[in-house]
Design an enzyme around this catalytic site. Structure first.
Site, PDB file in Angstrom:
ATOM      1  N   PHE A 117      21.065  -8.115   5.818  1.00 46.63           N
ATOM      2  CA  PHE A 117      20.829  -9.406   6.469  1.00 46.63           C
ATOM      3  C   PHE A 117      20.950  -9.241   7.975  1.00 46.63           C
ATOM      4  O   PHE A 117      21.535  -8.280   8.482  1.00 46.63           O
ATOM      5  CB  PHE A 117      21.830 -10.457   5.967  1.00 46.63           C
ATOM      6  CG  PHE A 117      23.266 -10.125   6.288  1.00 46.63           C
ATOM      7  CD1 PHE A 117      23.868 -10.585   7.450  1.00 46.63           C
ATOM      8  CD2 PHE A 117      24.021  -9.346   5.421  1.00 46.63           C
ATOM      9  CE1 PHE A 117      25.178 -10.269   7.757  1.00 46.63           C
ATOM     10  CE2 PHE A 117      25.340  -9.024   5.706  1.00 46.63           C
ATOM     11  CZ  PHE A 117      25.923  -9.483   6.878  1.00 46.63           C
ATOM     12  N   CYS A 118      20.360 -10.201   8.691  1.00 46.55           N
ATOM     13  CA  CYS A 118      20.462 -10.253  10.154  1.00 46.55           C
ATOM     14  C   CYS A 118      20.375 -11.717  10.573  1.00 46.55           C
ATOM     15  O   CYS A 118      20.386 -12.609   9.724  1.00 46.55           O
ATOM     16  CB  CYS A 118      19.379  -9.404  10.807  1.00 46.55           C
ATOM     17  SG  CYS A 118      17.699  -9.860  10.335  1.00 46.55           S
ATOM     18  N   THR A 119      20.279 -11.982  11.853  1.00 47.63           N
ATOM     19  CA  THR A 119      20.375 -13.360  12.341  1.00 47.63           C
ATOM     20  C   THR A 119      19.243 -14.244  11.826  1.00 47.63           C
ATOM     21  O   THR A 119      19.480 -15.298  11.242  1.00 47.63           O
ATOM     22  CB  THR A 119      20.378 -13.384  13.886  1.00 47.63           C
ATOM     23  OG1 THR A 119      21.371 -12.478  14.363  1.00 47.63           O
ATOM     24  CG2 THR A 119      20.662 -14.781  14.396  1.00 47.63           C
TER      25      THR A 119
END
Length: 265
Positions: free
Chosen positions: A179-181
């Site tokens: 996951f990331c922003t």
């Protein structure tokens, strides 16, 4: 701005061939100036990546304008709100990449991981065979992350391939979730993983921001605040600005603009 509801922060990206990126740049510069929108839009031959802010009307107008181009017709976006414009000016820049990793295997994006909707993310994380990796940088991880997530301890996304080569094994790590922003870094991170022999690679569709928008706090597996790339610096689970920062020396969490009482930096 009249009310807090008038200040909309929209984040969006689209991977699509942009051989005419200089023409798109001029069009967007003129449109954003006309609508008094502020923020950052990055353009490269591989597509567009943006976070912009303005009135409800202005953001809707900009997105409508973009979506008249067939290349952006299905582009999704995420929204949050603030008391004021969280950017000082508008920048529409031409770049080699819309998210920089400097790795050919990642940038080709011949295949990307399996998208997991926010509503299904918790169930995936409950699988004991899943290895959860935060693809963001160390300073982002420290401020908040999902429970059980591995910190690659990177200072830049360009270091992520080195982390994979040093710490992950496609024969041992069969299921990997990342996951990331906002989702864009995972597009290249999962592409890199697949190109290196990892078969079951998942990533959170819409990133942390979409998860916080959709999942109620009582059901959430997120802990802490989420770093954002504007003057708000961090947002909480309700996507409200919390204005936190890290001490440059001891890495303790501080309100923006304050002196660390531990090391006085």
């Amino acid at each position: 701005m009249d009310t807090i509801q008038d200040v909309v922060i929209a984040t969006f990206y689209q991977f699509t061939p942009l051989p005419d990126k200089d023409v798109v740049q001029k069009t967007l510069q003129e449109k954003c100036a006309q609508l008094d929108i502020k923020g950052t839009i990055l353009l490269a031959s591989e597509g567009l990546n943006a976070t912009v802010s303005g009135t409800r009307h202005a953001i809707d107008d900009l997105l409508s304008c973009l979506r008249t181009d067939p290349r952006f017709a299905t582009m999704e976006h995420k929204e949050s709100y603030d008391e004021g414009i969280p950017f000082d000016r508008m920048k529409v820049r031409l770049k080699p990449e819309i998210v920089t990793i400097k790795n050919e295997l990642a940038s080709k994006r011949e295949a990307v991981g399996i998208y997991v909707e926010p509503e299904d993310w918790n169930s995936l994380l409950d699988d004991p065979e899943v290895l959860l990796i935060d693809t963001r940088n160390d300073y982002e991880y420290v401020l908040g992350t999902f429970e059980g997530a591995i910190n690659p301890q990177t200072d830049s996304f360009t270091e992520f391939p080195n982390f994979v080569q040093a710490h992950l094994d496609h024969d041992k790590h069969k299921k990997i979730a990342m996951f990331c922003t906002g989702g864009i870094r995972c597009e290249k991170a999962t592409a890199y993983m697949l190109a290196n022999g990892f078969d079951q690679v998942y990533h959170l569709h819409g990133g942390i921001l979409k998860y916080l928008e959709v999942i109620p706090p009582a059901e959430s597996k997120w802990h802490g605040d989420c770093f954002v790339f504007d003057n708000r610096r961090t947002v909480n689970h309700n996507l409200e600005a919390t204005h936190l920062d890290l001490c440059p020396l001891c890495r303790r969490i501080l309100p923006i603009g304050t002196v660390c009482t531990h090391c006085h930096a």
